[in-house]
Each structure stands twice: as structure tokens, then as C-alpha cells.
Design a protein around this motif. Structure first.
Motif, PDB file in Angstrom:
ATOM      1  N   GLU A 157      -0.715  -2.735  14.799  1.00 32.23           N
ATOM      2  CA  GLU A 157      -1.733  -2.407  13.805  1.00 32.23           C
ATOM      3  C   GLU A 157      -3.068  -3.077  14.123  1.00 32.23           C
ATOM      4  O   GLU A 157      -4.124  -2.540  13.827  1.00 32.23           O
ATOM      5  N   LYS A 158      -3.012  -4.254  14.746  1.00 31.80           N
ATOM      6  CA  LYS A 158      -4.234  -4.976  15.101  1.00 31.80           C
ATOM      7  C   LYS A 158      -4.777  -4.539  16.462  1.00 31.80           C
ATOM      8  O   LYS A 158      -5.822  -5.011  16.882  1.00 31.80           O
ATOM      9  N   GLY A 159      -4.043  -3.656  17.144  1.00 36.05           N
ATOM     10  CA  GLY A 159      -4.467  -3.215  18.468  1.00 36.05           C
ATOM     11  C   GLY A 159      -4.270  -4.267  19.527  1.00 36.05           C
ATOM     12  O   GLY A 159      -4.978  -4.296  20.534  1.00 36.05           O
ATOM     13  N   GLU A 160      -3.304  -5.157  19.336  1.00 39.42           N
ATOM     14  CA  GLU A 160      -3.101  -6.278  20.249  1.00 39.42           C
ATOM     15  C   GLU A 160      -1.838  -6.158  21.093  1.00 39.42           C
ATOM     16  O   GLU A 160      -1.359  -7.134  21.627  1.00 39.42           O
ATOM     17  N   THR A 161      -1.294  -4.959  21.245  1.00 42.84           N
ATOM     18  CA  THR A 161      -0.040  -4.830  21.973  1.00 42.84           C
ATOM     19  C   THR A 161      -0.190  -5.062  23.468  1.00 42.84           C
ATOM     20  O   THR A 161       0.762  -5.391  24.145  1.00 42.84           O
ATOM     21  N   GLU A 162      -1.393  -4.897  23.985  1.00 41.65           N
ATOM     22  CA  GLU A 162      -1.611  -5.130  25.412  1.00 41.65           C
ATOM     23  C   GLU A 162      -1.947  -6.588  25.700  1.00 41.65           C
ATOM     24  O   GLU A 162      -2.074  -6.973  26.843  1.00 41.65           O
TER      25      GLU A 162
ATOM     26  N   SER B 124       0.831  -1.182   0.000  1.00 40.39           N
ATOM     27  CA  SER B 124       0.000   0.000   0.000  1.00 40.39           C
ATOM     28  C   SER B 124       0.880   1.251   0.000  1.00 40.39           C
ATOM     29  O   SER B 124       2.039   1.203   0.387  1.00 40.39           O
ATOM     30  N   LYS B 125       0.303   2.340  -0.410  1.00 41.84           N
ATOM     31  CA  LYS B 125       1.060   3.582  -0.507  1.00 41.84           C
ATOM     32  C   LYS B 125       0.970   4.381   0.783  1.00 41.84           C
ATOM     33  O   LYS B 125      -0.020   4.317   1.500  1.00 41.84           O
ATOM     34  N   ILE B 126       1.996   5.163   1.020  1.00 43.93           N
ATOM     35  CA  ILE B 126       2.007   6.051   2.174  1.00 43.93           C
ATOM     36  C   ILE B 126       1.227   7.303   1.804  1.00 43.93           C
ATOM     37  O   ILE B 126       1.517   7.941   0.789  1.00 43.93           O
ATOM     38  N   PRO B 127       0.231   7.658   2.597  1.00 47.37           N
ATOM     39  CA  PRO B 127      -0.574   8.843   2.289  1.00 47.37           C
ATOM     40  C   PRO B 127       0.261  10.126   2.267  1.00 47.37           C
ATOM     41  O   PRO B 127       1.211  10.272   3.039  1.00 47.37           O
ATOM     42  N   VAL B 128      -0.099  11.036   1.403  1.00 45.37           N
ATOM     43  CA  VAL B 128       0.567  12.328   1.302  1.00 45.37           C
ATOM     44  C   VAL B 128       0.458  13.050   2.636  1.00 45.37           C
ATOM     45  O   VAL B 128      -0.592  13.055   3.277  1.00 45.37           O
ATOM     46  N   GLY B 129       1.553  13.626   3.071  1.00 49.37           N
ATOM     47  CA  GLY B 129       1.558  14.396   4.313  1.00 49.37           C
ATOM     48  C   GLY B 129       1.943  13.613   5.548  1.00 49.37           C
ATOM     49  O   GLY B 129       2.176  14.193   6.596  1.00 49.37           O
ATOM     50  N   TRP B 130       1.968  12.290   5.453  1.00 48.65           N
ATOM     51  CA  TRP B 130       2.349  11.475   6.608  1.00 48.65           C
ATOM     52  C   TRP B 130       3.854  11.556   6.815  1.00 48.65           C
ATOM     53  O   TRP B 130       4.639  11.594   5.864  1.00 48.65           O
ATOM     54  N   LYS B 131       4.276  11.517   8.066  1.00 45.05           N
ATOM     55  CA  LYS B 131       5.693  11.415   8.382  1.00 45.05           C
ATOM     56  C   LYS B 131       6.098   9.953   8.236  1.00 45.05           C
ATOM     57  O   LYS B 131       5.279   9.054   8.404  1.00 45.05           O
ATOM     58  N   VAL B 132       7.376   9.753   7.902  1.00 41.62           N
ATOM     59  CA  VAL B 132       7.896   8.403   7.685  1.00 41.62           C
ATOM     60  C   VAL B 132       9.084   8.173   8.617  1.00 41.62           C
ATOM     61  O   VAL B 132       9.975   9.013   8.720  1.00 41.62           O
ATOM     62  N   ALA B 133       9.080   7.035   9.279  1.00 39.39           N
ATOM     63  CA  ALA B 133      10.211   6.614  10.101  1.00 39.39           C
ATOM     64  C   ALA B 133      10.841   5.393   9.446  1.00 39.39           C
ATOM     65  O   ALA B 133      10.137   4.444   9.105  1.00 39.39           O
TER      66      ALA B 133
ATOM     67  N   THR C  76      -0.335   5.055  14.809  1.00 39.58           N
ATOM     68  CA  THR C  76      -0.742   6.345  15.339  1.00 39.58           C
ATOM     69  C   THR C  76      -0.069   6.529  16.691  1.00 39.58           C
ATOM     70  O   THR C  76      -0.220   5.690  17.583  1.00 39.58           O
ATOM     71  N   LYS C  77       0.692   7.599  16.813  1.00 44.43           N
ATOM     72  CA  LYS C  77       1.389   7.883  18.059  1.00 44.43           C
ATOM     73  C   LYS C  77       0.387   8.324  19.120  1.00 44.43           C
ATOM     74  O   LYS C  77      -0.751   8.665  18.813  1.00 44.43           O
ATOM     75  N   GLU C  78       0.799   8.317  20.372  1.00 46.71           N
ATOM     76  CA  GLU C  78      -0.074   8.734  21.472  1.00 46.71           C
ATOM     77  C   GLU C  78      -0.590  10.152  21.270  1.00 46.71           C
ATOM     78  O   GLU C  78      -1.675  10.496  21.706  1.00 46.71           O
ATOM     79  N   SER C  79       0.194  10.982  20.575  1.00 47.00           N
ATOM     80  CA  SER C  79      -0.202  12.366  20.313  1.00 47.00           C
ATOM     81  C   SER C  79      -1.288  12.460  19.243  1.00 47.00           C
ATOM     82  O   SER C  79      -1.825  13.526  18.998  1.00 47.00           O
ATOM     83  N   GLY C  80      -1.559  11.326  18.582  1.00 48.41           N
ATOM     84  CA  GLY C  80      -2.537  11.303  17.503  1.00 48.41           C
ATOM     85  C   GLY C  80      -1.915  11.438  16.125  1.00 48.41           C
ATOM     86  O   GLY C  80      -2.582  11.285  15.108  1.00 48.41           O
ATOM     87  N   GLN C  81      -0.622  11.743  16.091  1.00 46.47           N
ATOM     88  CA  GLN C  81       0.069  11.875  14.805  1.00 46.47           C
ATOM     89  C   GLN C  81       0.202  10.514  14.130  1.00 46.47           C
ATOM     90  O   GLN C  81       0.532   9.517  14.771  1.00 46.47           O
ATOM     91  N   GLN C  82      -0.099  10.484  12.838  1.00 49.46           N
ATOM     92  CA  GLN C  82      -0.004   9.239  12.081  1.00 49.46           C
ATOM     93  C   GLN C  82       1.376   9.136  11.450  1.00 49.46           C
ATOM     94  O   GLN C  82       1.944  10.121  10.983  1.00 49.46           O
ATOM     95  N   LEU C  83       1.896   7.917  11.417  1.00 46.76           N
ATOM     96  CA  LEU C  83       3.266   7.679  11.015  1.00 46.76           C
ATOM     97  C   LEU C  83       3.348   6.390  10.202  1.00 46.76           C
ATOM     98  O   LEU C  83       2.710   5.401  10.544  1.00 46.76           O
ATOM     99  N   ALA C  84       4.127   6.427   9.152  1.00 48.07           N
ATOM    100  CA  ALA C  84       4.419   5.216   8.377  1.00 48.07           C
ATOM    101  C   ALA C  84       5.816   4.734   8.772  1.00 48.07           C
ATOM    102  O   ALA C  84       6.755   5.528   8.832  1.00 48.07           O
ATOM    103  N   VAL C  85       5.943   3.447   9.062  1.00 45.58           N
ATOM    104  CA  VAL C  85       7.218   2.872   9.491  1.00 45.58           C
ATOM    105  C   VAL C  85       7.711   1.912   8.408  1.00 45.58           C
ATOM    106  O   VAL C  85       6.976   1.022   7.974  1.00 45.58           O
ATOM    107  N   LEU C  86       8.957   2.104   7.980  1.00 43.62           N
ATOM    108  CA  LEU C  86       9.598   1.231   6.999  1.00 43.62           C
ATOM    109  C   LEU C  86      10.744   0.504   7.692  1.00 43.62           C
ATOM    110  O   LEU C  86      11.522   1.121   8.423  1.00 43.62           O
TER     111      LEU C  86
END
Length: 118
Positions: free
Chosen positions: A37-42, A1-10, A84-94
Motif C-alpha cells: 500500500e505504501k509502494g515499498e515492495t521493491e 474503512s469501507k470497501i468501495p462498491v464494485g470492487w472485487k474482494v479477496a 491494484t493488480k498489474e492489470s489495473g484492477q482494484q482489489l480489497a484484501v481481507l
């Protein structure tokens, strides 16, 4: 999938000596990002995300034990991971895996190139 325009990338890249666990570590990160991504970290209340599997297997970056090198060149995971970071900022990770350095088959020039790009 493509990274949305405007997203920060790590970019998470692991560089180091050969046979030191770079691919294994990235496979561990990959498993965590899938859980995130599945919300299963806890976990399910009783188990944390890393307790929900019995083996890391080879479902991520290819890795194996031993003394012979496994990864050659530079490899990037085929899909970005969206978090999505705790601050609400969305981020793409490579995730980027690199060939180990300082083995007996790789020239110093190639080692320097991998280190510079990784």
C-alpha cells in the motif's frame, strides 16, 4: 474503512492444525500488504521489503512459540487492504485467522465448523 462498491474482494484465510504458524504467516502477509500500500515492495534499491525490519514482532495477528494454542475462534483483520493488480484492477484484501484444529480442547464439530467457515 469501507470497501468501495464494485470492487472485487479477496479473502485470505489460513486453516490448519494447531501450532503450525497460521497467525505468523498472516502477520507476514499483513506486513507485505502494508508495504504494498505504501509502494515499498521493491525496497530502497538495496533492500527488499522483508529486509527492512529486524523482527516481525506482534504488530499483526497475535502469535507466539510453544505448544499451547494461542488463537481461539476466527479473527478477521479490522481493516481491508486496497491493492491494484498489474492489470489495473482494484482489489480489497481481507485477512482471516482461524483457531488451529486437532488440539485436545476442541470438539470435532467445532473443528469442522472452523474448517468450513475459514
Amino acid at each position: 474503512s469501507k470497501i468501495p462498491v464494485g470492487w472485487k474482494v479477496a479473502v485470505v484465510s489460513v486453516v490448519g492444525a494447531f501450532r503450525t504458524g497460521k497467525s505468523f504467516l498472516l502477520s507476514w502477509f499483513l506486513r507485505y500488504l502494508h508495504s504494498l500500500e505504501k509502494g515499498e515492495t521493491e525496497g530502497d534499491g538495496e533492500k527488499r521489503w522483508y529486509e527492512t525490519f529486524s523482527s516481525l514482532g506482534n504488530e499483526g495477528f497475535d502469535w507466539r512459540g510453544g505448544s499451547e494454542r494461542n488463537t481461539t475462534g476466527i479473527w478477521m483483520w479490522s481493516q481491508p487492504h486496497f491493492v491494484t493488480k498489474e492489470s489495473g484492477q482494484q482489489l480489497a484484501v481481507l485477512l482471516v485467522d482461524t483457531q488451529g484444529m486437532f488440539d485436545h480442547e476442541t470438539t470435532m464439530a467445532l473443528t469442522a465448523s472452523i474448517f468450513g467457515l475459514g
